[in-house]
Design a protein around this motif. Sequence first.
Motif, PDB file in Angstrom:
ATOM      1  N   PRO A  74       0.794  -1.232   0.000  1.00 52.23           N
ATOM      2  CA  PRO A  74       0.000   0.000   0.000  1.00 52.23           C
ATOM      3  C   PRO A  74       0.832   1.291   0.000  1.00 52.23           C
ATOM      4  CG  PRO A  74      -0.823  -1.544   1.636  1.00 52.23           C
ATOM      5  CD  PRO A  74       0.480  -2.084   1.143  1.00 52.23           C
ATOM      6  N   ALA A  75       2.122   1.181   0.266  1.00 53.00           N
ATOM      7  CA  ALA A  75       2.983   2.374   0.261  1.00 53.00           C
ATOM      8  C   ALA A  75       3.837   2.443  -1.010  1.00 53.00           C
ATOM      9  CB  ALA A  75       3.878   2.376   1.492  1.00 53.00           C
ATOM     10  N   THR A  76       3.538   1.612  -1.986  1.00 55.51           N
ATOM     11  CA  THR A  76       4.329   1.569  -3.212  1.00 55.51           C
ATOM     12  C   THR A  76       4.252   2.893  -3.971  1.00 55.51           C
ATOM     13  OG1 THR A  76       4.796   0.230  -5.164  1.00 55.51           O
ATOM     14  CG2 THR A  76       2.488   0.627  -4.673  1.00 55.51           C
ATOM     15  N   ALA A  99       5.878  -2.772 -12.192  1.00 52.53           N
ATOM     16  CA  ALA A  99       5.359  -4.102 -11.874  1.00 52.53           C
ATOM     17  C   ALA A  99       4.294  -4.538 -12.878  1.00 52.53           C
ATOM     18  CB  ALA A  99       4.780  -4.113 -10.462  1.00 52.53           C
ATOM     19  N   CYS A 100       3.514  -3.582 -13.354  1.00 52.21           N
ATOM     20  CA  CYS A 100       2.424  -3.880 -14.283  1.00 52.21           C
ATOM     21  C   CYS A 100       2.843  -3.766 -15.750  1.00 52.21           C
ATOM     22  CB  CYS A 100       1.248  -2.944 -14.017  1.00 52.21           C
ATOM     23  SG  CYS A 100       0.559  -3.122 -12.362  1.00 52.21           S
ATOM     24  N   THR A 109       2.636   8.732  -1.073  1.00 50.97           N
ATOM     25  CA  THR A 109       1.205   8.450  -1.097  1.00 50.97           C
ATOM     26  C   THR A 109       0.988   7.071  -0.493  1.00 50.97           C
ATOM     27  OG1 THR A 109       0.869   9.769  -3.088  1.00 50.97           O
ATOM     28  CG2 THR A 109      -0.815   8.129  -2.581  1.00 50.97           C
ATOM     29  N   ARG A 110       0.000   6.978   0.357  1.00 49.98           N
ATOM     30  CA  ARG A 110      -0.381   5.693   0.965  1.00 49.98           C
ATOM     31  C   ARG A 110      -1.762   5.346   0.429  1.00 49.98           C
ATOM     32  NH1 ARG A 110       1.519   1.444   3.966  1.00 49.98           N
ATOM     33  NH2 ARG A 110      -0.181   0.512   5.095  1.00 49.98           N
ATOM     34  N   TYR A 111      -1.918   4.124  -0.034  1.00 52.12           N
ATOM     35  CA  TYR A 111      -3.179   3.672  -0.597  1.00 52.12           C
ATOM     36  C   TYR A 111      -3.902   2.793   0.410  1.00 52.12           C
ATOM     37  CZ  TYR A 111      -0.805   5.082  -4.867  1.00 52.12           C
ATOM     38  OH  TYR A 111      -0.122   5.791  -5.809  1.00 52.12           O
ATOM     39  N   THR A 112      -5.211   2.958   0.490  1.00 50.20           N
ATOM     40  CA  THR A 112      -6.053   2.117   1.324  1.00 50.20           C
ATOM     41  C   THR A 112      -7.100   1.495   0.417  1.00 50.20           C
ATOM     42  OG1 THR A 112      -5.757   3.594   3.209  1.00 50.20           O
ATOM     43  CG2 THR A 112      -7.608   2.055   3.315  1.00 50.20           C
ATOM     44  N   ARG A 122      -8.606   4.460  -1.679  1.00 48.78           N
ATOM     45  CA  ARG A 122      -8.429   5.873  -1.319  1.00 48.78           C
ATOM     46  C   ARG A 122      -6.937   6.159  -1.298  1.00 48.78           C
ATOM     47  NH1 ARG A 122     -11.499   4.032   2.818  1.00 48.78           N
ATOM     48  NH2 ARG A 122      -9.858   4.461   4.311  1.00 48.78           N
ATOM     49  N   ARG A 123      -6.596   7.411  -1.556  1.00 46.87           N
ATOM     50  CA  ARG A 123      -5.196   7.850  -1.474  1.00 46.87           C
ATOM     51  C   ARG A 123      -5.058   8.850  -0.353  1.00 46.87           C
ATOM     52  NH1 ARG A 123      -3.841   9.554  -7.644  1.00 46.87           N
ATOM     53  NH2 ARG A 123      -6.067   9.920  -7.749  1.00 46.87           N
ATOM     54  N   GLU A 124      -3.919   8.780   0.327  1.00 43.96           N
ATOM     55  CA  GLU A 124      -3.626   9.737   1.394  1.00 43.96           C
ATOM     56  C   GLU A 124      -2.156  10.107   1.295  1.00 43.96           C
ATOM     57  OE1 GLU A 124      -3.465   9.844   6.280  1.00 43.96           O
ATOM     58  OE2 GLU A 124      -4.072   8.027   5.246  1.00 43.96           O
TER      59      GLU A 124
END
Length: 99
Positions: free
Chosen positions: A25-27, A35-36, A65-68, A57-59
């Motif tokens: 999530p922190a990628t 990767a893709c 950026t951290r993704y949830t 969501r992004r934060e």
Amino acid sequence: MSEQAGQWHFLTNHARVLFAIARDPATRLRDIAAACRITERTAQSIVTDLEHAGYMRRERVGRRTRYTLCLDGTLRHPAEAHVPVQELLDVFTSHDNPH
């Protein structure tokens, strides 16, 4: 003509991006793209699509950026609308986190 022209694949780039984020999530966006095997611009567009569709969501955390992921939804296509996103992620990410 490109090497991939006329080829098809089982998974979409949207699914691949979701899997990459589920694994880390922190990628960084550039790492998602690598990767893709897509461009950063495409990865950014897909992340925006996934966010607008309510799958994540992004934060901002400092400069990163951290993704949830929001895993209570279902897949979008009518044929798979009964399948929870979590089940799809479990199939493709379970080898990364053995139980």
